[in-house]
Design an enzyme around this catalytic site. Structure first.
Site, mmCIF file in Angstrom:
data_model
loop_
_atom_site.group_PDB
_atom_site.id
_atom_site.type_symbol
_atom_site.label_atom_id
_atom_site.label_comp_id
_atom_site.label_asym_id
_atom_site.label_seq_id
_atom_site.Cartn_x
_atom_site.Cartn_y
_atom_site.Cartn_z
ATOM 1 N N TYR A 82 32.614 31.115 41.739
ATOM 2 C CA TYR A 82 32.552 32.457 42.318
ATOM 3 C C TYR A 82 31.136 32.984 42.115
ATOM 4 O O TYR A 82 30.580 32.845 41.018
ATOM 5 C CB TYR A 82 33.445 33.412 41.548
ATOM 6 N N ASN A 84 46.040 40.901 37.533
ATOM 7 C CA ASN A 84 45.709 39.778 38.377
ATOM 8 C C ASN A 84 44.245 39.408 38.392
ATOM 9 O O ASN A 84 43.874 38.449 39.016
ATOM 10 C CB ASN A 84 46.186 40.103 39.780
ATOM 11 N N ALA A 85 43.341 40.115 37.805
ATOM 12 C CA ALA A 85 41.972 39.701 37.997
ATOM 13 C C ALA A 85 41.121 40.256 36.899
ATOM 14 O O ALA A 85 41.539 41.093 36.151
ATOM 15 C CB ALA A 85 41.478 40.172 39.335
ATOM 16 N N GLU A 86 39.925 39.774 36.832
ATOM 17 C CA GLU A 86 39.237 39.953 35.565
ATOM 18 C C GLU A 86 37.809 40.454 35.650
ATOM 19 O O GLU A 86 37.140 40.519 34.631
ATOM 20 C CB GLU A 86 39.274 38.629 34.800
ATOM 21 N N ASN A 124 38.958 35.837 49.006
ATOM 22 C CA ASN A 124 39.935 35.345 48.029
ATOM 23 C C ASN A 124 41.301 35.960 48.265
ATOM 24 O O ASN A 124 41.399 37.168 48.448
ATOM 25 C CB ASN A 124 39.427 35.750 46.643
ATOM 26 N N GLU A 125 42.326 35.161 48.238
ATOM 27 C CA GLU A 125 43.697 35.628 48.155
ATOM 28 C C GLU A 125 43.946 36.867 48.978
ATOM 29 O O GLU A 125 43.772 37.989 48.505
ATOM 30 C CB GLU A 125 44.029 35.953 46.709
ATOM 31 N N TYR A 149 49.677 29.535 39.398
ATOM 32 C CA TYR A 149 49.596 29.773 37.953
ATOM 33 C C TYR A 149 51.026 29.764 37.412
ATOM 34 O O TYR A 149 51.602 30.807 37.138
ATOM 35 C CB TYR A 149 48.910 31.122 37.678
ATOM 36 N N GLU A 200 42.752 26.855 43.271
ATOM 37 C CA GLU A 200 42.941 27.314 41.891
ATOM 38 C C GLU A 200 44.285 26.811 41.423
ATOM 39 O O GLU A 200 45.312 27.100 42.032
ATOM 40 C CB GLU A 200 42.973 28.848 41.796
ATOM 41 N N TYR A 205 39.588 31.982 28.063
ATOM 42 C CA TYR A 205 40.641 31.567 28.989
ATOM 43 C C TYR A 205 41.538 30.457 28.428
ATOM 44 O O TYR A 205 42.416 29.966 29.111
ATOM 45 C CB TYR A 205 40.022 31.117 30.325
HETATM 46 C C1 IPT Z 1 43.980 34.419 40.724
HETATM 47 C C2 IPT Z 1 42.620 34.822 41.244
HETATM 48 O O1 IPT Z 1 42.326 34.219 42.473
HETATM 49 C C3 IPT Z 1 41.559 34.492 40.253
HETATM 50 O O2 IPT Z 1 40.369 35.093 40.670
HETATM 51 C C4 IPT Z 1 41.929 34.969 38.892
HETATM 52 O O3 IPT Z 1 41.998 36.357 38.918
HETATM 53 C C5 IPT Z 1 43.270 34.407 38.526
HETATM 54 O O4 IPT Z 1 44.217 34.842 39.430
HETATM 55 C C6 IPT Z 1 43.744 34.851 37.187
HETATM 56 O O5 IPT Z 1 42.849 34.504 36.219
HETATM 57 S S1 IPT Z 1 45.249 35.230 41.627
HETATM 58 C C7 IPT Z 1 46.745 34.403 41.290
HETATM 59 C C8 IPT Z 1 47.320 34.841 40.019
HETATM 60 C C9 IPT Z 1 47.706 34.712 42.384
#
Ligand code: IPT
Length: 972
Positions: free
Chosen positions: A49, A101-103, A161-162, A216, A252, A320
């Protein structure tokens, strides 16, 4: 033509890749370290990214200097033989079903855009489109010359993304992004990652060239690492349904987990356990069973969310629980990754397979319903790959069984000599049939393959298996054996079968065993622990892509023992190895017979013959003595100065920005007040600490103020009336619950605190980062950080003033460390956090003395220390807080000017802050500065030490520091 390289992408050997965010390791000269480690694990791809907010900090400014650069990444990737999938975003993502959901702040959207764009972000809104042009053009300029067709490492670009295609405003936004790439010299495929099986962007408006799916399976709560969700069983049928003509791509797949603020946060050790080697074994091989051919693990190396990189829900460490830890150390997850990676690299027959069926379709079967098999076959060579797992994928049982397989020598139930195949709990393995190593053939094997190929013209097969289990292989043994090194063990037997030989390994075989050592073949077997000490470095070829396995080189050597082998080259009769040692190890080398001498990091190695009659050596490698003398000093000699003059009677805020806007693009409007907008981002102050001053003239009737303050989850805001401390509002956090982004408090004025005439409410607040977008509302990143409500019990406020970092996001001073480094504390505005600031006139005060009780406050503590760590040594250092959680302070840790961590002592969980060489000067003076904010009426006393967490003889050479010194310019 965009699709030109798609077919090429499919014919590369199966990529296994990992996610690495260069901005989370702000030392470009260390990026080769991560890429070399990935390559050593057999990976051939990295997914990256880039961060719009860092690269494009203000309107029209695109900055690829310092750690924002892409060229050093491209150069390092090419040198390591690693392909790149670039994911420039803008990297917002929608919140899917998970609770967070994101960081990273605003999901990577530039802060200026979150306040200056009126239209909805990430849609076809005209002003959003205008906002991303400069950034995307910058990415194109940097990347186009580095595409594979120009001899570079970049093989694909992810457009965003997503996202969901269902809204036309979203789909058209994708199309607009793709049009910009298509109208440029970008020719590599454009990709996308679907957050679920949503069938987005396969066809229709905004469709990409290569569709991929994210997954995930264990989610992001690491508290109970032994509680697993089962594997997903429909990946293959979904792919057949939605895009069978494309390679099955997972941009991912879970490589770890992020972790949230709060005392109940489990911490990354448990995340590494949740997603540990057994998870990698079961879940990654389930992807293989689903015919996935392009897989990237998120994260492979997480790094650090330093400065204001995090979004509000996560702390500074982005370790992580990944295969490579935040400190850059290798973990047991790395071992499993390597076993899988080198096997895939060794198995070209696996790059093209059909899924024939599984235990439920009858295409294959096991003798025990508790074991499940999926049968894949190469349509050209007929090589069979049987992926085995527990039928109940989370089962921890020891399951033994036989498997019915198809081979060129007929259908057979295996094993034949040993009693069974064993799955030892959460484990997945492969049985191979008609599998090649060099020009030799394996009939079948229930032992696992680490390496298969040739070395020096001989066919080499390196098998492994758990020493508590039995394994066997049937193969055609060729050549005349030289028995000098061949194993003589009653646990290893040879039985003729169908013109081949079954070599059986009963339970109990340990160490490295030479099974067959002829002039044409070498077959090795190791137990599953010993095998992890081996490496198979790519010996580079001379073509443009000479560093890339399969494309530029098929040459390797086997090296057992070292912590890491980074590189191997052969010139004449000499094999030169580069790598890292953490301790004295026995070295084992299998090389072409032409190799007569070996060097390790340039020094010649004393060899004895071993393992094999020709080209095999053993030796001992020991770290140089300098490694044992590496030490770090105690942090002493602290200087102190108050950093909150704003509450003093004479403080002059006339140079501060008047907060007088009455309109905002931020869709979350104030709760109460008088129509003025007190959102920091609207005044350019969108990162870290922001101070507010609200003036009012006393009428004698003012006895309290109501304030609603928003700083994001886990934020704090301390409030003063003149110099009287009123209290601290906390946006609290416990893992997963009670997420409180903002407060609504009434602060009573203590008797005598209101003066006649002008009075000032001073607020010190932290901005913990902007929110990610929420599925249907991409505008949630326009977070209302600041004061959402202000009201005196009587009368009204006069001027409101606001101050964040000097210059805000447009005129910020520190172009090297970037827009997310500094905040607006007085000391930060003066540059006290930077190396070279003269603190000689300051008071001496130990950091452990901290700040006294009775009132909240902010103080700066600065000291320097020297390091003398010789080059050629990689040392893992961290700043570690030794006192238990619970004190009422937060602290900003600056190392040579970089804000390497936010410590929130009352909330946690983080107490250890790794800092790398490059930020640290290993051979000279270093400055550590902390801004200590005491939030309550109790004294606070941080106990901070520099800690040596690990030391290796090795590392990458030429690590550079880029730590600009304090200058007075702008610091007024
Ligand atoms: C996924 C994201 O695409 C990624 O950027 C990161 O945020 C990750 O989650 C979590 O670390 S989204 C996925 C959980 C649907």
């Amino acid at each position: 033509m965009t699709l030109q390289y798609r077919s090429q992408l499919r014919s590369f050997y199966l990529t296994s890749s990992g996610e690495f965010h260069t901005f989370r390791l702000p030392v470009p000269s260390l990026w080769p370290d991560i890429l070399e480690k990935m390559k050593a694990a057999g990976l051939n791809g990295v997914s990256v990214y880039t961060h719009m907010g860092l690269i494009n900090p203000s309107r029209g400014v695109v900055d690829f200097d310092s750690f924002r650069a892409l060229q050093p990444l491209y150069d390092a990737a090419k040198a390591a033989g690693i392909w790149i999938v670039l994911r420039p975003g803008p990297l917002l993502r929608r919140v899917a079903i998970q609770y967070i959901n994101a960081e990273t702040t605003a999901g990577g959207i530039s802060h200026w855009a979150t306040s200056e764009v009126a239209g909805v972000l990430r849609t076809n809104a005209t002003d959003w489109r205008a906002a991303w042009q400069a950034y995307v053009q910058g990415i194109i300029e940097q990347t186009a010359p580095n595409q594979i067709n120009n001899g570079g490492p970049v093989i694909a670009i992810q457009v965003d993304n997503e996202y969901s295609q269902s809204l036309i405003t979203h789909a058209e936004y994708f199309q607009e992004l793709e049009d910009v790439y298509h109208n440029s010299t970008i020719t590599v495929p454009l990709t996308y990652n679907d957050p679920g099986e949503g069938r987005n962007f396969i066809n229709g408006t905004g469709a990409v060239d290569l569709y991929g799916l994210d997954a995930y399976p264990q989610g992001f709560d690491c508290s109970h690492p032994e509680n697993w969700n089962p594997v997903t069983t429909n990946y293959f049928s979904y792919h057949e349904d939605v895009n069978p003509s494309q390679a099955w791509y997972f941009p991912e797949f879970q490589g770890g987990s992020f972790d949230a603020w709060g005392p109940t946060a489990p911490g990354y050790a448990l995340c590494a356990e949740l997603t540990g080697p057994n998870f990698q074994s079961v879940f990654y091989k389930q992807l293989w069973a689903s015919n996935a051919k392009l897989i990237s693990y998120y994260m492979l190396y997480g790094g650090t969310s330093w400065g204001a990189i995090p979004f509000q829900c996560v702390y500074s460490s982005y370790d992580y629980g990944a295969s490579i830890s935040e400190s850059r150390a290798l973990t047991t997850k790395f071992d499993e990754l390597k076993l899988q990676g080198i096997f895939l690299r060794s198995s070209p027959e696996f790059y093209k397979t059909n899924v024939i069926g599984n235990s439920s379709t009858g295409a294959t079967s096991t003798s025990n319903p508790a074991a499940f098999a999926t049968f894949l076959q190469n349509p050209d060579t007929k090589t069979g790959f049987y992926v085995l797992r527990q039928t109940s994928s989370t089962s921890t049982a020891i399951t033994t069984f036989k498997l019915n397989i198809t081979t060129s020598l007929g259908n057979v139930q295996v094993p034949i000599v040993v009693s069974a195949i064993t799955l030892g709990g959460r484990e997945s393995k492969l049985v191979l049939a008609d599998y090649s190593f060099g020009s030799s053939k394996v009939g079948y094997t229930t032992a696992q393959v680490f390496y298969a190929g040739t070395i020096g013209g001989r066919d080499i097969l390196f098998l492994y298996g758990n020493s508590t289990q039995a394994h066997e292989i049937r193969l055609a043994l060729t050549g005349t054996p030289n028995k000098a090194h061949q194993t003589q063990s009653p646990l290893i037997t040879f039985t003729a079968s169908a013109n081949q030989t079954i070599v059986a390994f009963q339970a109990g075989v340990k160490g490295l065993q030479t099974v067959w050592d002829s002039n044409t073949q070498l077959v090795l077997f190791a137990d599953s622990v010993t095998v992890t000490t081996f490496w198979a470095p790519v010996v580079p070829g001379t073509s443009t892509f000479g560093n890339y396995w399969a494309l530029g080189s098929n040459t390797t050597v086997l090296v057992g023992g070292p912590y890491l082998v980074r590189n191997a080259t052969i010139s004449g009769s000499q094999l030169a190895l580069l790598g890292d040692l953490n301790t004295t190890v026995p070295l084992t080398v299998v090389a072409p017979s032409t190799v007569k001498t070996v060097t390790w990091n340039g020094a010649s190695v004393q060899l004895t013959a071993g393992v094999t009659a020709t080209g095999g050596f053993t030796a001992t490698l020991a770290p140089r003595t300098a490694v044992k003398t590496v030490a770090v000093p105690k942090l002493t000699g602290w200087k102190f100065k108050d950093s909150l003059p704003e509450i003093g009677a004479t403080f002059d805020d006339s140079t501060w920005t008047v907060a007088n806007h009455t309109t905002t693009n931020i869709p979350f409007k104030p709760y109460y007040g008088d129509g003025r907008i007190l959102y920091g981002c609207d005044y350019g102050f969108c990162e870290n600490i922001v101070l507010w001053r609200g003036h009012f003239t006393s009428t004698g009737a003012q006895t309290s103020v109501n304030l609603s303050i928003n700083g994001g989850e886990a934020f704090a805001a301390s409030v003063w009336l003149n110099n009287a401390f009123l209290g601290t509002s906390f946006g609290n956090s416990t893992n997963n619950q009670n997420i409180l982004e903002e407060t609504d408090d009434k602060f009573a004025f203590p008797a005598g605190a209101v003066h006649p005439g002008d009075n000032v409410i001073t607020i010190v607040q932290d901005n913990m980062g902007l929110n990610e977008t929420n599925g249907n509302n991409p505008d949630t990143s326009k977070s209302p950080r600041g004061v959402r409500g202000f009201k005196l019990n009587s009368g009204s406020f006069g001027a409101w003033k606001v101050q964040g970092k000097v210059g805000g996001y447009t005129g910020f001073l520190d172009k090297t460390r970037g827009v997310l480094n500094e905040g607006g504390l007085f000391g930060e505005r003066k540059g006290w956090h930077l190396p070279g600031f003269d603190t000689s006139s300051w008071a001496s005060r130990d950091l452990a003395t901290g700040l006294p009780g009775d009132s909240a406050g902010v103080g700066f503590f600065v000291t320097t220390f020297s390091l003398n760590i010789p080059s050629g040594i990689d040392a893992f250092l961290s700043f570690t807080f030794e006192e238990p959680l619970g004190q009422d302070y937060r602290l900003y840790l600056f190392v040579n000017g970089w804000m390497m961590g936010k410590r929130v002592a009352n909330l946690g969980p983080q107490a250890k802050f790794p800092v790398h060489q490059g930020i640290l000067n290993f051979q000279g003076v270093n400055t550590v500065a902390v801004a200590l904010w005491s939030m309550g009426r109790a004294a606070v006393s941080p106990s901070l030490q520099l800690v040596l967490d690990g030391v290796l003889d090795g590392g990458v050479p030429g690590v550079k520091t880029d730590n600009p010194q304090w200058t007075p310019v702008g610091r007024v």
